[in-house]
Write a protein that holds these residues in place. Structure first.
Motif, PDB file in Angstrom:
ATOM      1  N   LYS A 170     -12.569   9.352  -3.405  1.00 44.73           N
ATOM      2  CA  LYS A 170     -11.134   9.508  -3.172  1.00 44.73           C
ATOM      3  C   LYS A 170     -10.680   8.627  -2.012  1.00 44.73           C
ATOM      4  N   ILE A 171     -11.494   8.556  -0.952  1.00 40.23           N
ATOM      5  CA  ILE A 171     -11.192   7.678   0.189  1.00 40.23           C
ATOM      6  C   ILE A 171     -11.152   6.218  -0.256  1.00 40.23           C
ATOM      7  N   LEU A 172     -12.011   5.868  -1.220  1.00 43.98           N
ATOM      8  CA  LEU A 172     -12.110   4.490  -1.712  1.00 43.98           C
ATOM      9  C   LEU A 172     -11.140   4.211  -2.853  1.00 43.98           C
ATOM     10  N   ASN A 173     -10.243   5.181  -3.112  1.00 39.46           N
ATOM     11  CA  ASN A 173      -9.231   5.043  -4.179  1.00 39.46           C
ATOM     12  C   ASN A 173      -9.852   4.919  -5.570  1.00 39.46           C
ATOM     13  N   LEU A 174     -10.993   5.567  -5.780  1.00 33.23           N
ATOM     14  CA  LEU A 174     -11.619   5.604  -7.099  1.00 33.23           C
ATOM     15  C   LEU A 174     -11.231   6.906  -7.789  1.00 33.23           C
ATOM     16  N   LEU A 230     -10.450  -2.716   0.628  1.00 34.64           N
ATOM     17  CA  LEU A 230     -11.128  -1.908  -0.383  1.00 34.64           C
ATOM     18  C   LEU A 230     -11.442  -2.707  -1.644  1.00 34.64           C
ATOM     19  N   THR A 231     -10.447  -3.407  -2.160  1.00 37.27           N
ATOM     20  CA  THR A 231     -10.669  -4.151  -3.405  1.00 37.27           C
ATOM     21  C   THR A 231     -11.674  -5.282  -3.215  1.00 37.27           C
ATOM     22  N   GLU A 232     -11.684  -5.888  -2.029  1.00 38.62           N
ATOM     23  CA  GLU A 232     -12.576  -7.017  -1.783  1.00 38.62           C
ATOM     24  C   GLU A 232     -14.009  -6.596  -1.480  1.00 38.62           C
ATOM     25  N   ASN A 233     -14.198  -5.349  -1.035  1.00 40.29           N
ATOM     26  CA  ASN A 233     -15.526  -4.927  -0.569  1.00 40.29           C
ATOM     27  C   ASN A 233     -16.034  -3.651  -1.243  1.00 40.29           C
TER      28      ASN A 233
END
Length: 333
Positions: A170-174, A230-233
């Motif tokens: 959830k923190i990683l927007n998954l 987030l999206t890059e890593n």
């Protein structure tokens, strides 16, 4: 011949299985997709879905096993732990089926059943063995002395391992469920990219809340510098998170093996499907000369096959319950 119908409804899977003389002949699972939009399991929606799924799921399990309902000798069901409303559906159906067929009723502890999933197929561990049981709601190290004699050596003091995966996702927007997605991305990332803390908890207990907070602060700090962090890593983040959760679990398991002298080591529960944990356990087993036991993927997550095999062993002992049995949201080993 002993034919056992197993029923599982502790959370968001409705499952039914037929066990004939200790062999699983069907294992039908109806997964509830509705919870994904809410980012977690909604208990009331889970209960309603169980009500819709239970009859067709049981019917399909009986059909796949190529038997009739009149051949079933006993019904085993998950009594707890789990969501009370969800458990109530499975318990009520099991009681009604047993009453209608005039056959015995067998109550099963869900966490014991995860451990007994190792007795579905060969190879099987020898008693005593250690089992690391990891799921969305539980993280435990159990000394298994017999099928129903188990000693809890350590458990989580806060979040479970599966919960840590999902909250991190959830923190990683998954999207939910996040555990399998973290596992997927982790295979493409560098696990040494981000140094995450390992909680120093005494004994054989676990803690994951501090790790979750560390991940949150890391992400917040990095996003201030780079909005696309987030999206890059994402792959490196997932690999680092998974590596740390796995190391926390295996380091405690290694300590338990050293303290007990037990060489047969098993894992069970939904998180035992994680590729990093499976790989790490195999490597540690080779290093310390353990006999390692890892269940098939279909027996890791919640399923009725483990309820049916546990029911079979209780049936052999004549360990039955009456129609006054009630589900239990909390249930100890």
């Amino acid at each position: 011949m002993a034919i056992i119908l197993g029923i599982e409804s502790s959370c968001d899977e409705t499952s039914a299985s037929i066990c004939i003389n200790g062999e699983i002949h069907s294992n039908v699972i109806a997964t509830q997709a509705i919870h994904a939009k809410y980012g977690g399991v909604v208990p009331e929606l889970a209960s309603r879905a169980h009500q819709q799924n239970i009859i067709p799921t049981v019917d399909e399990a009986i059909r796949q096993a190529k038997i009739s309902k009149n051949q079933i000798d006993a019904v085993s069901f998950t009594r707890g732990p789990g969501l009370l409303g969800a458990l109530l559906v499975g318990t009520s159906f099991a009681k009604s089926f047993a009453l209608a067929q005039n056959i015995p009723l067998i109550d099963i502890n869900h966490m014991q059943a995860h451990i007994l999933a190792h007795f579905i197929e060969e190879p099987k561990p020898s008693f005593p063995f250690l089992c690391l049981t990891v799921s969305g709601g539980h993280t435990q190290i159990v000394l298994v002395k017999d099928c129903f004699e188990m000693e809890l050596l350590g458990e989580t003091l806060d979040d479970a391992a599966g919960e840590a995966f999902d909250k991190t996702a959830k923190i990683l927007n998954l999207p939910y469920p996040g555990g399998p997605l973290i596992d997927k991305y982790a295979s493409q990332g560098n696990s040494n990219m981000y140094k995450l803390p390992e909680p120093q908890i005494p004994g054989l207990n676990f803690s994951f809340s501090g790790l979750k907070t560390a991940i949150l602060y890391l992400v917040q700090d990095q996003l201030k510098q780079n909005p696309d962090f987030l999206t890059e890593n994402i792959a490196d983040l997932c690999a680092s998170v998974q590596s740390r959760i796995v190391s926390i679990l295996l380091n405690k398991l290694k300590k338990a093996a050293k303290e007990t002298g037990v060489k047969d080591i098993a894992i069970a529960g939904g998180v035992s499907a994680n590729s990093g944990l499976r790989k790490g356990l195999i490597e540690m087993g080779q290093q310390y000369r353990w006999n390692v036991f890892i269940p098939k993927f279909e027996y890791c997550t919640d399923n009725a096959a483990m309820i049916a095999i546990a029911g079979y062993h209780k049936y052999l002992k004549g360990d039955f319950v009456g129609q006054d049995v009630a589900p239990m949201a909390r249930m100890h080993l």
